[in-house]
Scaffold this motif. Sequence first.
Motif, short mmCIF file in Angstrom:
data_model
loop_
_atom_site.label_atom_id
_atom_site.label_comp_id
_atom_site.label_asym_id
_atom_site.label_seq_id
_atom_site.Cartn_x
_atom_site.Cartn_y
_atom_site.Cartn_z
N ARG A 60 -3.85 3.49 -4.83
CA ARG A 60 -5.12 3.62 -4.17
C ARG A 60 -4.98 4.32 -2.68
O ARG A 60 -5.90 4.89 -2.21
N PRO A 91 -9.02 2.46 -11.90
CA PRO A 91 -7.48 2.19 -11.92
C PRO A 91 -7.15 1.74 -13.51
O PRO A 91 -5.80 2.05 -13.84
N TRP A 140 -12.01 1.18 -6.98
CA TRP A 140 -10.85 1.37 -6.40
C TRP A 140 -10.31 0.55 -5.36
O TRP A 140 -9.27 0.14 -5.03
N ALA A 141 -11.40 0.21 -4.55
CA ALA A 141 -11.05 -0.62 -3.21
C ALA A 141 -11.18 -2.03 -3.19
O ALA A 141 -12.35 -2.57 -3.26
N LEU A 143 -9.23 1.61 3.77
CA LEU A 143 -9.28 2.78 2.73
C LEU A 143 -10.48 3.78 2.96
O LEU A 143 -10.23 4.74 2.77
N GLN A 171 0.84 -1.28 0.03
CA GLN A 171 0.02 -0.05 -0.02
C GLN A 171 0.92 1.21 -0.06
O GLN A 171 0.37 2.18 -0.38
N ILE A 189 -6.05 -4.81 -8.20
CA ILE A 189 -7.39 -4.04 -7.93
C ILE A 189 -8.44 -4.76 -8.89
O ILE A 189 -9.60 -4.94 -8.34
N TRP A 213 -14.67 4.38 -4.74
CA TRP A 213 -14.03 3.26 -4.00
C TRP A 213 -14.72 1.80 -4.43
O TRP A 213 -14.00 0.78 -4.30
#
Length: 509
Positions: free
Chosen positions: A37, A255, A192-193, A201, A32, A269, A189
């Motif tokens: 992200r 992304p 992205w998460a 996040l 990370q 991701i 998110w």
Amino acid sequence: MSLPNGHSINTAPLDEHEDSEPLIENDAVPPQCCSARLNLAFLMFFGFSVVYGLRVNLSVAMVAMVNNTDPKPAKNSSVIYACPLPESENSSDSFQQPEGIPQYPWDSETQGWLLGAFFFGYLCTQIPGGYLSGHYGGKIFLGLGVLGTAVLTLLTPLAANMGSYWLFSLRALEGFGEGVTFPAMMAMWARWAPPLERSRLMTLSGSGANFGAFLALPLTGYICETLGWPAVFYLCGGAGCLWAVFWFIFVSDDPRTHHRISKEERDYIINSIGSQGKGHGWSVPVLSMLMSVPLWAIIVTQICANWSYYTLLTSLPTYMNSIMHFDLKSNGFLSALPYLGAWLLSMLSGVVADSLIERKVFSITVVRKLFTLAGLLPAAAFLVAVGYAGCSHILTVTFLTLSTTIGGTTASGVYINQIDIAPRYAGFLLGITNTFGTIPGVLAPIATGYFTKDHTLAGWRMVFWVAAGINVGGALFYTLFGSGKIQPWADMEDERAETEKDRSRSIST
């Protein structure tokens, strides 16, 4: 490596309704640190810090803007129960502004309406913002939401000088612009998460709200005393405009379109989120959503939790001023202290929640309910205790800090539950839940102004009792009806089948 049911550990289980998420092997997870992200989370963090600075600055500035916030009562009035004035002359009751700075004769009821005005506009753009963010992506809506609010904030001194109706309208417009920000965050998110990093996040980015309140409240008091209250709105508005520059330069909706992301992180991701990480079409299953019990569990619980949160956010500086008689600098700092604790605990709760889910200690449903209960029930108890702390400064500050700090735990509970039950529609769902959740932002300051029009401890005690009771009701409702499972109406299996058919047709032709 395979799961017990035979599925690859790098792919989602076939049954999308299982209360579990796909796992990724540790050595397959890009770090990370310095990742795209994590950079997105930090930019969102600072964005929401600005957003809440723009939202709460009026709460403290109101003490300086109004030249008679604590009118001296007539003899034999019920205000004999209020705390005595301090012997020193440093009280904010007779707060003086630098020469040439105007002050206004707004009564308690008018102040309540002005503090609640923001939320009238905020109600209007939640659902449209979530819907459009889910379809197009959240970058433009989050960025313009903050930028528009910042520009309008620069006009606050002008509107106040023109009259309370103008200021009410301006604050409502600010809320209108800011209403798209949280749904846009959720929509981003969703793309992205990774599932096992959602809590971390999202709580990091969302905790900017508490950090912004913590930072803005004392700074507002300091700026009001040194430069005058108009400077508060000029500085906060300028900060919002500066943040927008960085946001539009460095952020991407997806992304897949990010220019500075590594191939390893992009693949990680996309593969971990799967087909739920794409935007939805123009058509959404609105009827199925309205019939969804887990969605209503989120709605009701957010309404209940937000009542106490918005009560303190908008009215705590007034309580510190009119009842506890803190000077303006102390007022800002002590009003901010609870949000420092909430900021820290919300981020910690995200790490713990992800760990519990990743290690399969509890299911997603159980984790969300545990963190919601842990945040709402003790917070309600300490809120009631505030009403019985009397004129003790130490006890009042301690109970308020504990109540709001513990409330930060809900950040990993009900407040991110939309992305669990329907990742693809998370932005739209957050628009729905936040629309209902904003109702307390409109009603709580008005109710507080009604209960406290006589400036008595008894009136404020009623404010705290009502907020605590609503908190408990929300916790119980969510415990009974909340869920962490992907709902059938959010399932992507039919769309996958259509996609495969389209792919087969294109190959054959």
